[in-house]
Design an enzyme around this catalytic site. Sequence first.
Site, mmCIF file in Angstrom:
data_model
loop_
_atom_site.group_PDB
_atom_site.id
_atom_site.type_symbol
_atom_site.label_atom_id
_atom_site.label_comp_id
_atom_site.label_asym_id
_atom_site.label_seq_id
_atom_site.Cartn_x
_atom_site.Cartn_y
_atom_site.Cartn_z
ATOM 1 N N GLU A 143 2.324 -29.691 17.241
ATOM 2 C CA GLU A 143 1.455 -29.132 16.145
ATOM 3 C C GLU A 143 0.337 -28.210 16.623
ATOM 4 O O GLU A 143 0.121 -27.206 15.807
ATOM 5 C CB GLU A 143 1.048 -30.393 15.269
ATOM 6 C CG GLU A 143 0.176 -29.904 14.019
ATOM 7 C CD GLU A 143 -0.454 -31.263 13.380
ATOM 8 O OE1 GLU A 143 0.004 -32.388 13.650
ATOM 9 O OE2 GLU A 143 -1.221 -31.217 12.455
ATOM 10 N N ASP A 177 0.140 -34.987 14.726
ATOM 11 C CA ASP A 177 -0.817 -35.969 14.537
ATOM 12 C C ASP A 177 -0.209 -37.161 13.809
ATOM 13 O O ASP A 177 0.702 -36.913 12.897
ATOM 14 C CB ASP A 177 -2.181 -35.230 13.684
ATOM 15 C CG ASP A 177 -2.925 -34.855 14.448
ATOM 16 O OD1 ASP A 177 -2.769 -34.874 15.807
ATOM 17 O OD2 ASP A 177 -3.622 -33.723 13.757
ATOM 18 N N TYR A 211 0.935 -1.076 0.108
ATOM 19 C CA TYR A 211 -0.015 0.001 0.003
ATOM 20 C C TYR A 211 0.767 1.345 0.053
ATOM 21 O O TYR A 211 0.639 2.304 -0.653
ATOM 22 C CB TYR A 211 -0.977 -0.024 1.142
ATOM 23 C CG TYR A 211 -2.224 -0.795 1.136
ATOM 24 C CD1 TYR A 211 -3.001 -0.428 0.018
ATOM 25 C CD2 TYR A 211 -2.616 -1.834 1.720
ATOM 26 C CE1 TYR A 211 -4.408 -1.044 -0.198
ATOM 27 C CE2 TYR A 211 -3.757 -2.743 1.625
ATOM 28 C CZ TYR A 211 -4.643 -2.128 0.615
ATOM 29 O OH TYR A 211 -5.835 -2.883 0.390
#
Lengths: 364, 364
Positions: free
Chosen positions: B193, B245, B97
């Site tokens: 995680e 996991d 910007y």
Amino acid sequence: MSKKDKEVIQKLKEVGIDITKQIEKGNDPSYELPVRTLNNVFFDKKTKTIRLGDRKSTRQFLNIAHTRKFMQTMLVTSEIRKIIEQEATISIRDLYYALKHTIEGTEENSFEDQSESDPIIEDLECSLNLLREELHLAASSKGVITGKLKIKDGKDTIDLTKMGSGGWGVPSNVEPEKIEIKDLDAEYVLFIEKDAVWKRFNEDQYWKKHKCIIITGRGQPSRAERRFVQRLNKEHKLPVFALMDADPWGMYIYSVIKQGSISLSYSEEKLATPATKYIGLTVSDVETFKIPKEVTIKLNKLDVKRLNEMKKYEWFKKKEWQDEFDLMKEKAIKLELEALSKKGIRFITEKYLPQKIKSNDFLP
Amino acid sequence: MSKKDKEVIQKLKEVGIDITKQIEKGNDPSYELPVRTLNNVFFDKKTKTIRLGDRKSTRQFLNIAHTRKFMQTMLVTSEIRKIIEQEATISIRDLYYALKHTIEGTEENSFEDQSESDPIIEDLECSLNLLREELHLAASSKGVITGKLKIKDGKDTIDLTKMGSGGWGVPSNVEPEKIEIKDLDAEYVLFIEKDAVWKRFNEDQYWKKHKCIIITGRGQPSRAERRFVQRLNKEHKLPVFALMDADPWGMYIYSVIKQGSISLSYSEEKLATPATKYIGLTVSDVETFKIPKEVTIKLNKLDVKRLNEMKKYEWFKKKEWQDEFDLMKEKAIKLELEALSKKGIRFITEKYLPQKIKSNDFLP
């Protein structure tokens, strides 16, 4: 164990005692619970939050359509009691796994997946009028906070004026029994939509110069950030200003902070902060602050659709909001907070926000 | 201004000086930059990280296909210098910007959207061999950390043993010039995680009992969490264990922590931690720890597809990983960390992890 925990355990016990009594009387055991469908949700003009109405339904063990949920409710109620007694807090996913088992002598599982246990938790929350945090269930929390206050959390006292460039990660449970607010020396709370903008305010130590607290939920805030801001407002009378993108999504997030969401209607009295004011950005800021048109973004079809929907919401019926929505449609532009960097990277902290607050230039 | 900042400014100046010299000589100004396409990315067996190869390309001002990017590079280089001189840090969106403008006398914008400025930043990062944090550009960071150490960040000293239930929000920039590691009394780092699991470890004060540091990136970690863990490993020789996991996604995140990702190949030498070990979960844990089969999840087609892809990755060629992938396919199951709650809500912190670490039961 805290007094609150003892009260909660008592409420959980009563669920069981009530069912046992019915069984002993030889009745078909049943319990009542508030209806959570859309037609029982309304905007309460008195509390100024979204709320659940008075409609109740009854769940009966011997009604085959209710039996499974009945069993699941008993499992969840009993497990939560154990968790509180162990003085632990777990996630709703942990709870699902802890309770999942194949029922002896059958091929049937107590829960097939988490979409079966989550609604049971919500049933308990609203029938016992308790937040899930009070049931020792941790929702996700992802926000950070700094500012002129200290936090007493267990044995630790955390000075939120001394967090460096990081900030304190807002924990899931910010209930008064867990999180004590100390040495508060702030005049208001600034609830910032975006993490990158929060970082600008933190790096510039805005909270120090302007005696305030800055918090972000990194997008749509989680329960914990909203609950904590409500506590700062209700217990400590701090005004709350929301600083969002000037687009339908930013304005919607503001409305969730202020009056809550339909999906959490049963808890909004404890999560929403009706005193919140919308300090920016607005489309009228573009003129007031002479923001070059190159950094504005054209509204797309979806934006216009959302604007038209939001115009109809009861809590956006105030003239100021209707005017803002009309102006946004007329100019057909939206604007991100980072667009202010076009005016200088510290424009937002040194000019924009101080001027808006000084001139009381906010939307209700 | 720090010594590092002065060095960086010097490098940025040299970019401009070099171009000016070429112009003064009457040449078509040009600069070289490393090729960032897939065919120039490789796994470096020496550093054990994903890296960019030696191939270079040249960008010439008078080549009409290069002119726009040439101009954008000059704008970005010059703006970054100003930001460092202002001792500020901004987001890459702010930078976009700040630089967006309509070029005088034309209808053309310097940048149409952020997808034009981001690659220019990456060009600079890899041609100057600097991290974007060293260019005072803040990437998003979303992780939290607690454990046996203190952080000196500006004037603040933050004691990470006293963060209550919250944890310190990892800031974007964790470079040595900004973040000093003090009073380290930890024996290893545990990279978790999931946020909900990190909360379990924090609530149980695992880091205190086991003298360690616990950190989560809340899913795929951001640069800051990875960089900070690399510092703990490289500067302080702490072993790093990843707790994920047991599914293709968790294992993929592990591989990013360990050897990096293709998209950030040009920075992985400073972000990846090749010494990381995979402590769990594994499919073999199901037998070792007698985890009931109800809490395992069937592999779906996408999982199998990912497994087959991952089997082919050079860094997963080790026998232990190939065996694990084969076992996962054979059993056709995956497993979430929360599934361990079936064995008791503190099983993971009190039994599972201590036993895995004690018996050195990890994947390489």
